[in-house]
Design an enzyme around this catalytic site. Structure first.
Site, PDB file in Angstrom:
ATOM      1  N   THR A 136       0.798  -1.232  -0.075  1.00  0.00           N
ATOM      2  CA  THR A 136      -0.013  -0.058  -0.147  1.00  0.00           C
ATOM      3  C   THR A 136       0.954   1.189   0.000  1.00  0.00           C
ATOM      4  O   THR A 136       1.895   1.304   0.566  1.00  0.00           O
ATOM      5  CB  THR A 136      -1.058  -0.053   1.244  1.00  0.00           C
ATOM      6  OG1 THR A 136      -1.594   1.234   1.322  1.00  0.00           O
ATOM      7  CG2 THR A 136      -0.036  -0.244   2.724  1.00  0.00           C
ATOM      8  N   GLU A 138       0.244   3.637   1.940  1.00  0.00           N
ATOM      9  CA  GLU A 138       0.164   4.153   3.419  1.00  0.00           C
ATOM     10  C   GLU A 138       1.714   3.759   4.103  1.00  0.00           C
ATOM     11  O   GLU A 138       1.852   4.595   5.039  1.00  0.00           O
ATOM     12  CB  GLU A 138      -0.788   3.297   4.313  1.00  0.00           C
ATOM     13  CG  GLU A 138      -2.324   3.720   3.517  1.00  0.00           C
ATOM     14  CD  GLU A 138      -3.459   3.482   4.707  1.00  0.00           C
ATOM     15  OE1 GLU A 138      -3.207   3.514   5.620  1.00  0.00           O
ATOM     16  OE2 GLU A 138      -4.549   3.745   4.010  1.00  0.00           O
ATOM     17  N   LYS A 165       2.279  -3.274   7.374  1.00  0.00           N
ATOM     18  CA  LYS A 165       2.339  -3.579   5.792  1.00  0.00           C
ATOM     19  C   LYS A 165       3.708  -3.056   5.540  1.00  0.00           C
ATOM     20  O   LYS A 165       4.596  -3.852   4.747  1.00  0.00           O
ATOM     21  CB  LYS A 165       1.367  -2.384   5.108  1.00  0.00           C
ATOM     22  CG  LYS A 165      -0.019  -3.049   5.081  1.00  0.00           C
ATOM     23  CD  LYS A 165      -0.132  -4.441   4.497  1.00  0.00           C
ATOM     24  CE  LYS A 165      -0.002  -4.594   3.120  1.00  0.00           C
ATOM     25  NZ  LYS A 165      -0.343  -6.017   2.452  1.00  0.00           N
TER      26      LYS A 165
HETATM   27  P1  NAD Z   1      -9.846  -7.282   2.089  1.00  0.00           P
HETATM   28  O1  NAD Z   1      -9.840  -6.992   3.608  1.00  0.00           O
HETATM   29  O2  NAD Z   1     -11.034  -6.902   1.251  1.00  0.00           O
HETATM   30  O3  NAD Z   1      -9.466  -8.962   2.065  1.00  0.00           O
HETATM   31  C1  NAD Z   1      -8.254  -9.332   2.546  1.00  0.00           C
HETATM   32  C2  NAD Z   1      -8.601 -10.974   2.522  1.00  0.00           C
HETATM   33  O4  NAD Z   1      -7.490 -11.502   3.206  1.00  0.00           O
HETATM   34  C3  NAD Z   1      -9.768 -11.600   2.977  1.00  0.00           C
HETATM   35  O5  NAD Z   1     -10.412 -12.575   1.997  1.00  0.00           O
HETATM   36  C4  NAD Z   1      -9.532 -12.192   4.267  1.00  0.00           C
HETATM   37  O6  NAD Z   1     -10.264 -13.225   4.485  1.00  0.00           O
HETATM   38  C5  NAD Z   1      -8.113 -12.590   3.884  1.00  0.00           C
HETATM   39  N1  NAD Z   1      -7.379 -12.768   5.271  1.00  0.00           N
HETATM   40  C6  NAD Z   1      -7.127 -12.055   6.258  1.00  0.00           C
HETATM   41  N2  NAD Z   1      -6.478 -12.431   7.166  1.00  0.00           N
HETATM   42  C7  NAD Z   1      -5.913 -13.719   6.576  1.00  0.00           C
HETATM   43  C8  NAD Z   1      -5.098 -14.814   7.179  1.00  0.00           C
HETATM   44  N3  NAD Z   1      -4.568 -14.721   8.395  1.00  0.00           N
HETATM   45  N4  NAD Z   1      -5.036 -15.954   6.411  1.00  0.00           N
HETATM   46  C9  NAD Z   1      -5.683 -16.254   5.285  1.00  0.00           C
HETATM   47  N5  NAD Z   1      -6.212 -15.022   4.517  1.00  0.00           N
HETATM   48  C10 NAD Z   1      -6.514 -14.005   5.551  1.00  0.00           C
HETATM   49  O7  NAD Z   1      -8.421  -6.613   1.511  1.00  0.00           O
HETATM   50  P2  NAD Z   1      -8.416  -5.748   0.002  1.00  0.00           P
HETATM   51  O8  NAD Z   1      -8.762  -4.353   0.391  1.00  0.00           O
HETATM   52  O9  NAD Z   1      -8.593  -6.615  -0.952  1.00  0.00           O
HETATM   53  O10 NAD Z   1      -6.735  -5.782   0.200  1.00  0.00           O
HETATM   54  C11 NAD Z   1      -5.881  -6.731  -0.309  1.00  0.00           C
HETATM   55  C12 NAD Z   1      -4.605  -6.429  -0.369  1.00  0.00           C
HETATM   56  O11 NAD Z   1      -3.976  -5.234  -0.862  1.00  0.00           O
HETATM   57  C13 NAD Z   1      -3.926  -6.073   1.131  1.00  0.00           C
HETATM   58  O12 NAD Z   1      -2.873  -6.684   1.314  1.00  0.00           O
HETATM   59  C14 NAD Z   1      -4.020  -4.716   1.385  1.00  0.00           C
HETATM   60  O13 NAD Z   1      -3.008  -4.031   2.196  1.00  0.00           O
HETATM   61  C15 NAD Z   1      -3.637  -4.165  -0.045  1.00  0.00           C
HETATM   62  N6  NAD Z   1      -4.139  -2.931  -0.396  1.00  0.00           N
HETATM   63  C16 NAD Z   1      -5.198  -2.510  -0.251  1.00  0.00           C
HETATM   64  C17 NAD Z   1      -5.883  -1.217  -0.970  1.00  0.00           C
HETATM   65  C18 NAD Z   1      -7.073  -1.020  -0.769  1.00  0.00           C
HETATM   66  O14 NAD Z   1      -7.540   0.272  -1.153  1.00  0.00           O
HETATM   67  N7  NAD Z   1      -8.072  -1.699  -0.407  1.00  0.00           N
HETATM   68  C19 NAD Z   1      -4.736  -0.557  -1.560  1.00  0.00           C
HETATM   69  C20 NAD Z   1      -3.252  -0.869  -1.571  1.00  0.00           C
HETATM   70  C21 NAD Z   1      -3.017  -1.971  -1.247  1.00  0.00           C
HETATM   71  O1  DAU Z   2      -4.126   3.928   0.628  1.00  0.00           O
HETATM   72  C1  DAU Z   2      -4.290   2.438   0.278  1.00  0.00           C
HETATM   73  C2  DAU Z   2      -5.163   2.099   1.698  1.00  0.00           C
HETATM   74  O2  DAU Z   2      -6.586   2.719   1.491  1.00  0.00           O
HETATM   75  C3  DAU Z   2      -5.228   0.665   1.763  1.00  0.00           C
HETATM   76  O3  DAU Z   2      -3.793   0.168   1.944  1.00  0.00           O
HETATM   77  C4  DAU Z   2      -6.211   0.254   2.793  1.00  0.00           C
HETATM   78  O4  DAU Z   2      -6.083  -1.130   2.893  1.00  0.00           O
HETATM   79  C5  DAU Z   2      -7.440   0.872   2.416  1.00  0.00           C
HETATM   80  O5  DAU Z   2      -8.476   0.668   3.557  1.00  0.00           O
HETATM   81  C6  DAU Z   2      -7.597   2.327   2.478  1.00  0.00           C
HETATM   82  O6  DAU Z   2      -7.095   3.298   3.799  1.00  0.00           O
HETATM   83  P1  DAU Z   2      -7.920   4.378   3.958  1.00  0.00           P
HETATM   84  O7  DAU Z   2      -7.659   4.705   5.404  1.00  0.00           O
HETATM   85  O8  DAU Z   2      -7.422   5.668   3.075  1.00  0.00           O
HETATM   86  O9  DAU Z   2      -9.392   3.952   3.321  1.00  0.00           O
HETATM   87  P2  DAU Z   2     -10.730   4.348   4.078  1.00  0.00           P
HETATM   88  O10 DAU Z   2     -11.915   3.812   3.256  1.00  0.00           O
HETATM   89  O11 DAU Z   2     -10.838   3.674   5.580  1.00  0.00           O
HETATM   90  O12 DAU Z   2     -10.996   5.686   4.243  1.00  0.00           O
HETATM   91  C7  DAU Z   2     -10.886   6.895   3.148  1.00  0.00           C
HETATM   92  C8  DAU Z   2     -10.802   8.353   3.740  1.00  0.00           C
HETATM   93  O13 DAU Z   2     -12.244   8.446   4.174  1.00  0.00           O
HETATM   94  C9  DAU Z   2      -9.845   8.550   4.828  1.00  0.00           C
HETATM   95  O14 DAU Z   2      -9.451   9.795   4.840  1.00  0.00           O
HETATM   96  C10 DAU Z   2     -10.695   8.043   6.128  1.00  0.00           C
HETATM   97  C11 DAU Z   2     -12.103   8.727   5.829  1.00  0.00           C
HETATM   98  N1  DAU Z   2     -13.219   8.140   6.190  1.00  0.00           N
HETATM   99  C12 DAU Z   2     -13.275   6.686   6.170  1.00  0.00           C
HETATM  100  C13 DAU Z   2     -14.513   6.105   6.854  1.00  0.00           C
HETATM  101  C14 DAU Z   2     -14.436   4.553   6.981  1.00  0.00           C
HETATM  102  C15 DAU Z   2     -14.226   8.891   6.634  1.00  0.00           C
HETATM  103  O15 DAU Z   2     -14.163  10.072   6.828  1.00  0.00           O
HETATM  104  N2  DAU Z   2     -15.341   8.193   7.522  1.00  0.00           N
HETATM  105  C16 DAU Z   2     -15.366   6.774   7.718  1.00  0.00           C
HETATM  106  O16 DAU Z   2     -16.348   6.376   8.112  1.00  0.00           O
END
Ligand code: NAD
Ligand code: DAU
Length: 353
Positions: A136, A138, A165
Protein backbone atom coordinates in the site's frame (compact mmCIF):
# COMPACT_ATOMS: atom_id res chain seq x y z
CA UNK A 1 7.33 -14.53 -15.45
CA UNK A 2 6.89 -16.21 -18.80
CA UNK A 3 3.19 -16.47 -19.67
CA UNK A 4 3.72 -19.51 -21.87
CA UNK A 5 5.19 -21.70 -19.12
CA UNK A 6 2.60 -23.70 -17.17
CA UNK A 7 2.85 -22.80 -13.51
CA UNK A 8 1.16 -23.15 -10.16
CA UNK A 9 0.24 -19.71 -8.83
CA UNK A 10 -0.75 -19.29 -5.19
CA UNK A 11 -2.90 -16.18 -4.68
CA UNK A 12 -3.51 -15.32 -1.02
CA UNK A 13 -6.54 -13.29 0.07
CA UNK A 14 -8.45 -14.14 -3.09
CA UNK A 15 -11.89 -14.11 -1.54
CA UNK A 16 -11.47 -10.50 -0.41
CA UNK A 17 -12.01 -7.33 -2.42
CA UNK A 18 -8.88 -6.87 -4.58
CA UNK A 19 -7.83 -10.52 -4.36
CA UNK A 20 -11.10 -11.74 -5.92
CA UNK A 21 -10.55 -9.44 -8.93
CA UNK A 22 -6.97 -10.69 -9.29
CA UNK A 23 -8.07 -14.34 -9.06
CA UNK A 24 -10.81 -13.80 -11.68
CA UNK A 25 -8.39 -12.09 -14.06
CA UNK A 26 -5.75 -14.82 -13.75
CA UNK A 27 -8.18 -17.76 -13.94
CA UNK A 28 -9.81 -16.41 -17.10
CA UNK A 29 -6.72 -14.99 -18.80
CA UNK A 30 -4.29 -17.83 -18.09
CA UNK A 31 -6.03 -21.20 -18.57
CA UNK A 32 -2.54 -22.79 -18.68
CA UNK A 33 -1.90 -21.73 -15.05
CA UNK A 34 -3.24 -23.61 -12.04
CA UNK A 35 -4.56 -20.96 -9.68
CA UNK A 36 -4.78 -21.71 -5.96
CA UNK A 37 -6.75 -19.19 -3.92
CA UNK A 38 -5.71 -19.39 -0.27
CA UNK A 39 -7.87 -17.54 2.24
CA UNK A 40 -9.10 -18.25 5.77
CA UNK A 41 -12.30 -16.26 5.11
CA UNK A 42 -12.25 -13.65 7.86
CA UNK A 43 -15.16 -11.19 8.04
CA UNK A 44 -13.70 -9.63 4.84
CA UNK A 45 -13.43 -12.86 2.83
CA UNK A 46 -16.48 -14.09 0.97
CA UNK A 47 -16.64 -16.94 -1.55
CA UNK A 48 -19.71 -15.28 -3.08
CA UNK A 49 -17.17 -12.91 -4.67
CA UNK A 50 -15.98 -15.73 -6.94
CA UNK A 51 -19.04 -17.83 -7.81
CA UNK A 52 -18.43 -17.17 -11.54
CA UNK A 53 -15.01 -18.87 -11.52
CA UNK A 54 -15.41 -21.58 -8.88
CA UNK A 55 -16.16 -24.35 -11.40
CA UNK A 56 -13.30 -23.49 -13.80
CA UNK A 57 -10.84 -26.39 -14.14
CA UNK A 58 -7.79 -24.24 -13.31
CA UNK A 59 -9.29 -22.81 -10.08
CA UNK A 60 -8.74 -24.26 -6.60
CA UNK A 61 -9.66 -22.95 -3.17
CA UNK A 62 -7.75 -23.64 0.05
CA UNK A 63 -9.11 -22.44 3.39
CA UNK A 64 -6.11 -21.75 5.61
CA UNK A 65 -4.61 -19.09 7.86
CA UNK A 66 -1.34 -17.73 6.42
CA UNK A 67 0.13 -17.53 9.92
CA UNK A 68 -0.34 -21.28 10.49
CA UNK A 69 3.31 -22.20 10.01
CA UNK A 70 2.91 -25.98 10.13
CA UNK A 71 0.06 -26.19 7.64
CA UNK A 72 1.56 -23.62 5.26
CA UNK A 73 4.84 -25.58 5.21
CA UNK A 74 2.94 -28.79 4.41
CA UNK A 75 0.99 -27.02 1.68
CA UNK A 76 4.13 -25.77 -0.08
CA UNK A 77 5.74 -29.22 0.17
CA UNK A 78 2.63 -30.75 -1.39
CA UNK A 79 1.96 -28.28 -4.22
CA UNK A 80 5.36 -26.64 -4.82
CA UNK A 81 3.92 -23.30 -6.01
CA UNK A 82 6.06 -21.61 -8.67
CA UNK A 83 4.87 -18.17 -7.70
CA UNK A 84 2.93 -16.40 -4.98
CA UNK A 85 0.80 -13.28 -5.33
CA UNK A 86 0.32 -12.23 -1.73
CA UNK A 87 -2.71 -10.11 -0.90
CA UNK A 88 -4.08 -11.69 2.30
CA UNK A 89 -4.06 -9.09 5.03
CA UNK A 90 -6.01 -7.29 7.67
CA UNK A 91 -6.73 -4.19 5.61
CA UNK A 92 -8.82 -1.65 7.53
CA UNK A 93 -7.05 1.23 9.32
CA UNK A 94 -9.82 1.79 11.91
CA UNK A 95 -9.75 -1.88 12.95
CA UNK A 96 -5.95 -1.68 13.32
CA UNK A 97 -6.36 1.17 15.80
CA UNK A 98 -8.60 -1.02 17.97
CA UNK A 99 -6.68 -4.29 17.57
CA UNK A 100 -3.07 -3.83 16.37
CA UNK A 101 -1.93 -7.34 17.32
CA UNK A 102 -4.16 -9.12 14.83
CA UNK A 103 -2.52 -6.95 12.15
CA UNK A 104 0.94 -8.03 13.31
CA UNK A 105 -0.16 -11.67 13.29
CA UNK A 106 -1.54 -11.71 9.76
CA UNK A 107 0.37 -8.96 7.98
CA UNK A 108 3.82 -9.47 9.52
CA UNK A 109 3.97 -13.05 10.83
CA UNK A 110 1.73 -14.40 8.06
CA UNK A 111 3.95 -12.83 5.40
CA UNK A 112 7.14 -14.23 6.97
CA UNK A 113 5.55 -17.69 7.22
CA UNK A 114 4.81 -17.55 3.47
CA UNK A 115 8.30 -16.24 2.63
CA UNK A 116 9.90 -19.03 4.66
CA UNK A 117 7.75 -21.74 3.10
CA UNK A 118 8.57 -20.44 -0.40
CA UNK A 119 12.31 -20.26 0.38
CA UNK A 120 12.44 -23.74 1.92
CA UNK A 121 10.43 -25.21 -0.92
CA UNK A 122 12.87 -24.03 -3.65
CA UNK A 123 16.11 -24.18 -1.63
CA UNK A 124 17.97 -21.38 -3.47
CA UNK A 125 17.01 -22.71 -6.92
CA UNK A 126 14.66 -19.92 -7.83
CA UNK A 127 14.65 -20.19 -11.66
CA UNK A 128 11.31 -18.91 -12.99
CA UNK A 129 10.03 -18.38 -9.47
CA UNK A 130 8.54 -15.20 -8.03
CA UNK A 131 7.14 -13.88 -4.75
CA UNK A 132 4.89 -10.91 -5.65
CA UNK A 133 3.91 -8.82 -2.64
CA UNK A 134 0.88 -6.50 -2.81
CA UNK A 135 1.32 -3.48 -0.58
CA UNK A 136 0.00 0.00 0.00
CA UNK A 137 0.97 3.64 -0.40
CA UNK A 138 0.25 4.11 3.32
CA UNK A 139 3.77 2.81 4.12
CA UNK A 140 5.07 6.22 2.98
CA UNK A 141 3.11 8.05 5.70
CA UNK A 142 1.43 11.31 4.81
CA UNK A 143 2.00 14.09 2.29
CA UNK A 144 1.40 17.78 2.88
CA UNK A 145 -0.53 19.83 0.31
CA UNK A 146 2.21 19.30 -2.33
CA UNK A 147 4.22 16.45 -3.81
CA UNK A 148 3.71 12.78 -4.70
CA UNK A 149 4.92 9.45 -3.32
CA UNK A 150 7.61 7.90 -5.52
CA UNK A 151 9.34 4.53 -5.11
CA UNK A 152 12.17 6.43 -3.39
CA UNK A 153 10.02 8.11 -0.74
CA UNK A 154 11.24 6.94 2.70
CA UNK A 155 8.91 4.70 4.69
CA UNK A 156 7.13 6.59 7.49
CA UNK A 157 3.98 4.65 8.49
CA UNK A 158 1.55 6.25 10.94
CA UNK A 159 -1.11 3.64 11.74
CA UNK A 160 -0.75 0.11 13.10
CA UNK A 161 -2.06 -1.08 9.70
CA UNK A 162 0.53 0.82 7.69
CA UNK A 163 3.29 -0.12 10.15
CA UNK A 164 2.41 -3.80 9.71
CA UNK A 165 2.39 -3.45 5.90
CA UNK A 166 5.72 -1.56 5.99
CA UNK A 167 7.19 -4.34 8.12
CA UNK A 168 5.97 -6.99 5.66
CA UNK A 169 7.53 -5.04 2.76
CA UNK A 170 10.86 -4.94 4.64
CA UNK A 171 10.75 -8.70 5.21
CA UNK A 172 10.12 -9.32 1.51
CA UNK A 173 13.12 -7.17 0.58
CA UNK A 174 15.24 -8.84 3.27
CA UNK A 175 14.46 -12.29 1.83
CA UNK A 176 15.53 -10.96 -1.56
CA UNK A 177 18.83 -9.64 -0.23
CA UNK A 178 19.62 -12.50 2.14
CA UNK A 179 18.40 -15.56 0.25
CA UNK A 180 18.33 -14.19 -3.33
CA UNK A 181 14.62 -14.84 -3.40
CA UNK A 182 13.09 -13.21 -6.50
CA UNK A 183 10.45 -10.71 -5.45
CA UNK A 184 8.46 -7.73 -6.72
CA UNK A 185 6.53 -5.32 -4.49
CA UNK A 186 3.80 -2.96 -5.61
CA UNK A 187 2.44 -0.13 -3.47
CA UNK A 188 -1.01 1.01 -4.51
CA UNK A 189 -3.34 3.87 -3.63
CA UNK A 190 -6.99 3.61 -2.50
CA UNK A 191 -9.04 1.14 -4.51
CA UNK A 192 -12.79 1.28 -5.10
CA UNK A 193 -15.20 -0.92 -7.05
CA UNK A 194 -17.40 -4.02 -6.85
CA UNK A 195 -17.12 -6.38 -3.83
CA UNK A 196 -15.45 -3.93 -1.43
CA UNK A 197 -16.47 -4.58 2.16
CA UNK A 198 -18.76 -1.78 3.44
CA UNK A 199 -16.37 -0.62 6.16
CA UNK A 200 -14.30 1.41 3.67
CA UNK A 201 -15.43 4.93 2.76
CA UNK A 202 -17.18 4.43 -0.61
CA UNK A 203 -19.18 1.21 0.00
CA UNK A 204 -19.96 2.25 3.60
CA UNK A 205 -21.47 5.49 2.39
CA UNK A 206 -23.37 3.83 -0.50
CA UNK A 207 -24.87 1.37 1.98
CA UNK A 208 -25.74 4.13 4.45
CA UNK A 209 -27.43 6.22 1.77
CA UNK A 210 -29.47 3.17 0.68
CA UNK A 211 -30.52 2.75 4.34
CA UNK A 212 -30.96 6.49 4.98
CA UNK A 213 -28.32 6.46 7.73
CA UNK A 214 -25.84 9.27 8.65
CA UNK A 215 -22.63 9.57 6.59
CA UNK A 216 -19.85 9.85 9.21
CA UNK A 217 -17.16 12.13 7.71
CA UNK A 218 -14.03 12.13 9.90
CA UNK A 219 -12.73 15.53 11.08
CA UNK A 220 -13.38 18.36 8.64
CA UNK A 221 -13.36 16.04 5.60
CA UNK A 222 -10.35 17.79 4.09
CA UNK A 223 -8.28 14.61 3.76
CA UNK A 224 -7.13 13.59 0.30
CA UNK A 225 -6.92 10.13 -1.25
CA UNK A 226 -5.89 9.00 -4.74
CA UNK A 227 -8.59 6.63 -6.03
CA UNK A 228 -8.07 3.75 -8.46
CA UNK A 229 -10.69 1.40 -9.93
CA UNK A 230 -10.05 -2.12 -8.59
CA UNK A 231 -9.94 -3.78 -12.03
CA UNK A 232 -7.20 -1.35 -13.07
CA UNK A 233 -5.22 -2.44 -9.99
CA UNK A 234 -5.70 -6.12 -10.93
CA UNK A 235 -4.40 -5.36 -14.44
CA UNK A 236 -1.40 -3.51 -12.98
CA UNK A 237 -0.57 -6.56 -10.82
CA UNK A 238 -0.82 -8.80 -13.91
CA UNK A 239 1.51 -6.48 -15.83
CA UNK A 240 4.08 -6.14 -13.04
CA UNK A 241 3.93 -9.89 -12.28
CA UNK A 242 4.75 -10.77 -15.90
CA UNK A 243 6.91 -7.84 -17.03
CA UNK A 244 8.30 -6.34 -13.82
CA UNK A 245 11.96 -6.44 -12.95
CA UNK A 246 12.97 -8.74 -10.09
CA UNK A 247 13.78 -6.87 -6.87
CA UNK A 248 11.90 -3.73 -7.93
CA UNK A 249 9.06 -1.77 -6.38
CA UNK A 250 6.29 -0.27 -8.50
CA UNK A 251 3.93 2.44 -7.28
CA UNK A 252 0.38 2.09 -8.64
CA UNK A 253 -2.12 4.94 -8.50
CA UNK A 254 -5.00 6.61 -10.25
CA UNK A 255 -3.60 10.11 -10.85
CA UNK A 256 -6.96 10.90 -9.27
CA UNK A 257 -6.92 12.92 -6.06
CA UNK A 258 -10.12 13.73 -4.19
CA UNK A 259 -10.74 15.47 -0.89
CA UNK A 260 -13.08 13.19 1.09
CA UNK A 261 -15.77 15.83 1.40
CA UNK A 262 -15.83 16.50 -2.38
CA UNK A 263 -15.95 12.78 -3.12
CA UNK A 264 -18.81 12.27 -0.64
CA UNK A 265 -20.77 15.15 -2.21
CA UNK A 266 -20.32 13.64 -5.68
CA UNK A 267 -21.43 10.26 -4.36
CA UNK A 268 -24.53 11.87 -2.79
CA UNK A 269 -25.41 13.57 -6.09
CA UNK A 270 -25.13 10.30 -8.03
CA UNK A 271 -27.11 8.38 -5.40
CA UNK A 272 -29.96 10.93 -5.49
CA UNK A 273 -30.33 10.26 -9.21
CA UNK A 274 -29.99 6.46 -8.91
CA UNK A 275 -32.51 6.24 -6.06
CA UNK A 276 -34.83 8.82 -7.63
CA UNK A 277 -34.57 10.98 -4.52
CA UNK A 278 -35.03 14.73 -4.31
CA UNK A 279 -31.80 16.58 -5.27
CA UNK A 280 -29.74 17.28 -2.13
CA UNK A 281 -31.42 14.71 0.10
CA UNK A 282 -28.45 12.32 0.40
CA UNK A 283 -26.14 15.26 1.21
CA UNK A 284 -28.31 16.03 4.23
CA UNK A 285 -27.06 12.75 5.73
CA UNK A 286 -23.47 14.06 5.97
CA UNK A 287 -22.41 14.20 9.64
CA UNK A 288 -18.97 15.40 10.72
CA UNK A 289 -17.65 13.09 13.45
CA UNK A 290 -14.54 12.78 15.63
CA UNK A 291 -11.39 12.41 13.55
CA UNK A 292 -9.51 9.12 13.11
CA UNK A 293 -6.44 9.15 15.43
CA UNK A 294 -3.21 9.65 13.43
CA UNK A 295 -5.29 10.39 10.31
CA UNK A 296 -2.96 10.85 7.30
CA UNK A 297 -3.73 14.13 5.53
CA UNK A 298 -2.98 13.23 1.95
CA UNK A 299 -1.90 10.31 -0.24
CA UNK A 300 -1.00 10.74 -3.91
CA UNK A 301 1.00 8.37 -6.05
CA UNK A 302 3.47 9.12 -8.79
CA UNK A 303 2.81 6.08 -11.01
CA UNK A 304 5.18 7.14 -13.78
CA UNK A 305 7.65 4.28 -13.24
CA UNK A 306 5.12 1.53 -14.01
CA UNK A 307 3.76 3.65 -16.86
CA UNK A 308 7.14 4.35 -18.48
CA UNK A 309 8.80 0.98 -17.84
CA UNK A 310 5.90 -1.47 -18.11
CA UNK A 311 3.28 0.47 -20.09
CA UNK A 312 0.49 0.35 -17.47
CA UNK A 313 -1.79 3.27 -16.74
CA UNK A 314 -5.29 3.57 -15.30
CA UNK A 315 -8.03 3.10 -17.89
CA UNK A 316 -11.26 3.84 -16.02
CA UNK A 317 -12.32 7.46 -15.45
CA UNK A 318 -13.34 7.98 -11.82
CA UNK A 319 -16.90 9.21 -12.45
CA UNK A 320 -17.56 6.19 -14.70
CA UNK A 321 -16.00 3.75 -12.22
CA UNK A 322 -18.07 5.23 -9.41
CA UNK A 323 -21.22 4.91 -11.52
CA UNK A 324 -20.49 1.21 -12.24
CA UNK A 325 -19.70 0.66 -8.55
CA UNK A 326 -22.96 2.23 -7.32
CA UNK A 327 -24.96 0.17 -9.84
CA UNK A 328 -23.25 -3.00 -8.62
CA UNK A 329 -24.19 -2.32 -4.98
CA UNK A 330 -27.77 -1.47 -5.96
CA UNK A 331 -28.04 -4.69 -7.98
CA UNK A 332 -26.34 -6.93 -5.41
CA UNK A 333 -28.53 -6.32 -2.37
CA UNK A 334 -28.28 -9.97 -1.33
CA UNK A 335 -24.45 -9.75 -1.20
CA UNK A 336 -24.74 -6.53 0.82
CA UNK A 337 -27.26 -8.11 3.21
CA UNK A 338 -25.05 -11.15 3.76
CA UNK A 339 -21.91 -9.16 4.56
CA UNK A 340 -23.66 -6.63 6.80
CA UNK A 341 -25.46 -9.17 8.97
CA UNK A 342 -23.99 -10.62 12.17
CA UNK A 343 -20.61 -9.27 13.29
CA UNK A 344 -20.82 -6.19 11.05
CA UNK A 345 -23.53 -4.78 13.31
CA UNK A 346 -21.39 -4.90 16.45
CA UNK A 347 -18.36 -3.49 14.56
CA UNK A 348 -20.52 -0.59 13.30
CA UNK A 349 -21.92 0.15 16.75
CA UNK A 350 -18.46 0.13 18.32
CA UNK A 351 -16.92 2.34 15.60
CA UNK A 352 -19.64 4.94 15.08
CA UNK A 353 -21.84 5.15 18.19
P1 NAD B 1 -9.79 -7.27 2.13
O1 NAD B 1 -9.83 -6.98 3.59
O2 NAD B 1 -10.99 -7.00 1.30
O3 NAD B 1 -9.41 -8.81 1.90
C1 NAD B 1 -8.39 -9.44 2.62
C2 NAD B 1 -8.54 -10.95 2.43
O4 NAD B 1 -7.49 -11.59 3.17
C3 NAD B 1 -9.87 -11.51 2.94
O5 NAD B 1 -10.42 -12.40 2.01
C4 NAD B 1 -9.48 -12.24 4.22
O6 NAD B 1 -10.32 -13.35 4.50
C5 NAD B 1 -8.06 -12.66 3.90
N1 NAD B 1 -7.26 -12.88 5.11
C6 NAD B 1 -7.13 -12.03 6.18
N2 NAD B 1 -6.36 -12.59 7.12
C7 NAD B 1 -5.97 -13.80 6.63
C8 NAD B 1 -5.16 -14.85 7.15
N3 NAD B 1 -4.59 -14.75 8.35
N4 NAD B 1 -4.97 -15.95 6.39
C9 NAD B 1 -5.55 -16.06 5.17
N5 NAD B 1 -6.34 -15.11 4.64
C10 NAD B 1 -6.55 -13.99 5.37
O7 NAD B 1 -8.51 -6.49 1.60
P2 NAD B 1 -8.29 -5.72 0.20
O8 NAD B 1 -8.78 -4.35 0.35
O9 NAD B 1 -8.75 -6.58 -0.90
O10 NAD B 1 -6.69 -5.66 0.20
C11 NAD B 1 -5.93 -6.74 -0.33
C12 NAD B 1 -4.45 -6.39 -0.23
O11 NAD B 1 -4.18 -5.21 -0.95
C13 NAD B 1 -3.97 -6.14 1.20
O12 NAD B 1 -2.69 -6.69 1.33
C14 NAD B 1 -3.94 -4.63 1.31
O13 NAD B 1 -2.97 -4.21 2.24
C15 NAD B 1 -3.56 -4.24 -0.11
N6 NAD B 1 -4.04 -2.91 -0.55
C16 NAD B 1 -5.35 -2.56 -0.42
C17 NAD B 1 -5.78 -1.33 -0.93
C18 NAD B 1 -7.22 -0.89 -0.82
O14 NAD B 1 -7.52 0.25 -1.17
N7 NAD B 1 -8.15 -1.73 -0.40
C19 NAD B 1 -4.86 -0.47 -1.54
C20 NAD B 1 -3.51 -0.85 -1.64
C21 NAD B 1 -3.12 -2.10 -1.16
O1 DAU C 1 -4.16 4.01 0.44
C1 DAU C 1 -4.37 2.64 0.36
C2 DAU C 1 -5.20 2.19 1.55
O2 DAU C 1 -6.51 2.68 1.34
C3 DAU C 1 -5.21 0.68 1.73
O3 DAU C 1 -3.93 0.22 2.01
C4 DAU C 1 -6.17 0.28 2.86
O4 DAU C 1 -6.25 -1.13 2.94
C5 DAU C 1 -7.53 0.85 2.55
O5 DAU C 1 -8.40 0.57 3.64
C6 DAU C 1 -7.46 2.36 2.32
O6 DAU C 1 -7.16 3.07 3.56
P1 DAU C 1 -7.89 4.45 3.94
O7 DAU C 1 -7.82 4.59 5.40
O8 DAU C 1 -7.43 5.56 3.09
O9 DAU C 1 -9.39 4.06 3.44
P2 DAU C 1 -10.83 4.28 4.12
O10 DAU C 1 -11.84 3.89 3.10
O11 DAU C 1 -10.92 3.66 5.47
O12 DAU C 1 -10.88 5.86 4.31
C7 DAU C 1 -10.74 6.74 3.21
C8 DAU C 1 -10.80 8.16 3.75
O13 DAU C 1 -12.13 8.40 4.24
C9 DAU C 1 -9.88 8.40 4.93
O14 DAU C 1 -9.37 9.73 4.86
C10 DAU C 1 -10.77 8.26 6.15
C11 DAU C 1 -12.12 8.74 5.64
N1 DAU C 1 -13.30 8.10 6.28
C12 DAU C 1 -13.35 6.75 6.29
C13 DAU C 1 -14.41 6.10 6.90
C14 DAU C 1 -14.46 4.58 6.95
C15 DAU C 1 -14.31 8.87 6.81
O15 DAU C 1 -14.27 10.12 6.76
N2 DAU C 1 -15.37 8.23 7.40
C16 DAU C 1 -15.45 6.87 7.48
O16 DAU C 1 -16.44 6.35 8.06
Amino acid sequence: MNKKIKQKVLITGGAGFIGSHVVRLFVNKYPNYDIYNLDNLTYAGNLENLTDVESKPNYNFIKLDISDEKEIKKLFERYRFDSVIHLAAESHVDRSINDPLSFVKTNVIGTVVLLNAFKNCWKHNFDNKLFYHVSTDEVYGTLGEEGLFTELTPYDPNSPYSASKASSDHFVRAYGETYNMPYIISNCSNNYGQNQFPEKLIPLFINNIINNKPLPVYGDGNFTRDWLYVKDHAIAIDVAFHKGKIGETYNIGGFNEWKNIDLVKLLCELMDVKLDKEKGSSEKLITFVKDRPGHDLRYAIDASKIKNELGWQPSVIFEEGLDITIDWYLENTEWLEHVTSGLYQSYYKNQYS
